[in-house]
Design a protein around this motif. Structure first.
Motif, PDB file in Angstrom:
ATOM      1  N   ASP A 106       0.742  -0.258   9.286  1.00 10.86           N
ATOM      2  CA  ASP A 106       0.731   0.059   7.856  1.00 10.86           C
ATOM      3  C   ASP A 106       1.148   1.493   7.529  1.00 10.86           C
ATOM      4  O   ASP A 106       1.338   1.829   6.360  1.00 10.86           O
ATOM      5  CB  ASP A 106      -0.661  -0.186   7.267  1.00 10.86           C
ATOM      6  N   HIS A 123       4.209   1.965   5.403  1.00 11.80           N
ATOM      7  CA  HIS A 123       4.063   1.499   4.022  1.00 11.80           C
ATOM      8  C   HIS A 123       3.549   2.633   3.121  1.00 11.80           C
ATOM      9  O   HIS A 123       4.025   2.806   2.001  1.00 11.80           O
ATOM     10  CB  HIS A 123       3.112   0.310   3.971  1.00 11.80           C
ATOM     11  N   TYR A 124       2.581   3.395   3.607  1.00 12.33           N
ATOM     12  CA  TYR A 124       1.941   4.435   2.804  1.00 12.33           C
ATOM     13  C   TYR A 124       2.619   5.797   2.916  1.00 12.33           C
ATOM     14  O   TYR A 124       2.614   6.577   1.959  1.00 12.33           O
ATOM     15  CB  TYR A 124       0.466   4.578   3.197  1.00 12.33           C
TER      16      TYR A 124
END
Length: 172
Positions: A112, A115-116
């Protein structure tokens, strides 16, 4: 005596905003502020820490030293509350949110992370500290996806809505 905001003296309305309007107001608050108070709990008790944050939709994120008290607390208990508020001039300007969720500590190896990471503006911190922009920040990225949010805005009373509104993530 003249009253600036006579609608504040009236009983508080109970009407709820529709989800789309509520989300728009929450995102406006998250986008217009950059400081929050992160509340964690650990072996030595509760800790409320001012933190500069960035957001992506309804997730707030920040970076900190791996050994900081807040990181030690997050390792013990990832449940957090985050308070974000606009400057208060008077009751009519009261606007803020309490976000509740679980903190995830991401490294570049986490799926993830990518994504951030683009929403995390590490460059501003580097400029403040006279660090080269050719050397991106390293260290953990703490992400808190809001599970629920209590949003408060007293100006909503003028439109017949309750000043306290409640949002819950759709997939919880």
């Amino acid at each position: 005596m003249p009253v600036t905001n006579p609608w504040l003296a009236c009983p508080s309305p109970k009407q709820r905003l529709d989800r789309e309007r509520l989300e728009e107001r929450i995102l406006n608050l998250l986008s217009s502020q950059n400081m929050c108070v992160l509340a964690t709990a650990g072996p030595e008790g509760p800790l409320a820490t001012p933190v500069r944050y960035f957001h992506l939709d309804f997730a707030v994120m920040f970076s900190t030293a791996a050994g900081s008290p807040k990181m030690r607390n997050l390792a013990t208990d990832p449940r957090v509350s985050v308070g974000i508020f606009a400057p208060l001039v008077g009751q009519a300007s009261s606007r803020g949110a309490q976000l509740f969720g679980r903190a995830r500590v991401l490294s570049e190896a986490d799926a993830d992370f990518e994504h951030y990471w683009p929403a995390f503006r590490w460059q501003s911190d580097h400029v403040e500290r006279s660090r080269s922009l050719d050397e991106p920040q390293t260290g953990p990225l703490v992400v808190i996806e809001a599970e629920r949010i209590v949003y408060t805005e007293h100006w909503l009373r003028r439109e017949g809505f309750a000043p306290r509104q409640f949002w819950t993530r759709a997939d919880t």
